[in-house]
Design a protein around this motif. Sequence first.
Motif, short mmCIF file in Angstrom:
data_model
loop_
_atom_site.label_atom_id
_atom_site.label_comp_id
_atom_site.label_asym_id
_atom_site.label_seq_id
_atom_site.Cartn_x
_atom_site.Cartn_y
_atom_site.Cartn_z
N ALA A 193 39.43 -2.51 -70.48
CA ALA A 193 38.45 -3.55 -70.80
C ALA A 193 38.98 -4.49 -71.87
O ALA A 193 38.79 -5.71 -71.80
CB ALA A 193 37.15 -2.90 -71.26
N SER A 197 39.76 -8.49 -71.29
CA SER A 197 39.15 -9.47 -72.17
C SER A 197 40.21 -10.36 -72.81
O SER A 197 40.05 -11.58 -72.91
CB SER A 197 38.33 -8.75 -73.25
OG SER A 197 37.78 -9.68 -74.16
N ASN A 200 41.56 -12.80 -70.21
CA ASN A 200 40.56 -13.84 -69.98
C ASN A 200 40.56 -14.88 -71.09
O ASN A 200 40.56 -16.10 -70.85
CB ASN A 200 39.18 -13.20 -69.90
CG ASN A 200 38.56 -13.34 -68.53
OD1 ASN A 200 38.90 -14.25 -67.79
ND2 ASN A 200 37.66 -12.46 -68.18
N GLY A 218 36.92 -3.78 -59.13
CA GLY A 218 36.17 -3.97 -60.37
C GLY A 218 36.89 -4.91 -61.31
O GLY A 218 36.26 -5.76 -61.96
N GLU A 222 35.75 -9.04 -62.51
CA GLU A 222 35.60 -9.42 -63.92
C GLU A 222 36.27 -10.72 -64.31
O GLU A 222 35.79 -11.44 -65.16
CB GLU A 222 36.16 -8.30 -64.80
CG GLU A 222 35.34 -7.05 -64.75
CD GLU A 222 34.91 -6.57 -66.11
OE1 GLU A 222 35.15 -7.28 -67.10
OE2 GLU A 222 34.34 -5.49 -66.18
N VAL A 223 37.44 -11.01 -63.69
CA VAL A 223 38.26 -12.05 -64.30
C VAL A 223 38.67 -13.22 -63.41
O VAL A 223 39.02 -14.28 -63.94
CB VAL A 223 39.55 -11.45 -64.92
CG1 VAL A 223 39.21 -10.52 -66.06
CG2 VAL A 223 40.37 -10.72 -63.88
#
Length: 332
Positions: A193, A197, A200, A218, A222-223
Amino acid sequence: MKNHLLEINNLRTYFFTHEGVVKAVDDVSLSVDSGEMVGIVGESGCGKSVLARSILGLIPDPPGRVVDGQISFAGNNLLDFSEKEMQQIRGNEISMIFQEPMTSLNPVYTVGTQVAEVFRKHQKISKREAIERSIEMLDMVGIPSPASRVKEYPFQMSGGMRQRIVIAMALACRPKLILADEPTTALDVTIQAQILSLINNLERELGTSMILITHDLGVIAEVVARVIVMYAGKLVEQALVDDLFNRPLHPYTQGLMWSMPSLAEDQNKDTEPLKEIPGIVPDLGHLPAGCYFSPRCRKRMEICRHEEPILVENLPGHWVKCWLYDETKGTS
């Protein structure tokens, strides 16, 4: 006509072995725009990593080579470049984040030396200035006490720290494109995670384009903005991330979705077990006739066993390679 930062047309990368020709990437076309993050997803053995290595000219010859197609980057066909010219591209304009940082970092050199080497090779600056910039890069990727950490060796750092070092090396020269090959596979969920982050945030701050390669839907959710699904060396579906998750079209993509656990399902004791995709990815040296996914497909028709489907645009921006969506052979 829109100019893409990266445009791949009909790429074929084959490996010539004693047992036959392995079609690792077979007639793949895709594009990436400036500042765009694109995901490539599929099971192991689908050709994702070979595609990335083809872009950077890292296919070992022998036994492998790009036999056909075009890889246009910033208007230039990289397949026309010499090895010396590609060395100037790698790390400078296109960088790669590999999936296992311990195999990407040299254990006998400090991390500062390894990050500084990227600056010294491409920017021709002094050793002292390169180390100073290395400290800045470690700080950018969230390494605590970067001035001290540059003197340490990879084995003195955790897996998450080492992956941050690899990301720092990839970003050092502010490349236009980053190829991230399973960048979170070897990390635990919490560190995954943090790394996602970080990727990103850096992508937004620097405006760098990225191709994120993974088998984890998954991570994709997210990105990335757009998703490409590969199977047995071929592109089988392409769509914006929301479109793909809300309406997956290809039976293979649907199978990947059905095999994903969700928190809602975990909390509901009456839910059915996760559905698996029967069988395995075919041997790329001995591929089946017709659609490569047909031996595993629950929706196969007779035509699927004999004829390969073409890629069609079922919805605006949503492409799929399946006879179910060919208006002349199936239904949509």
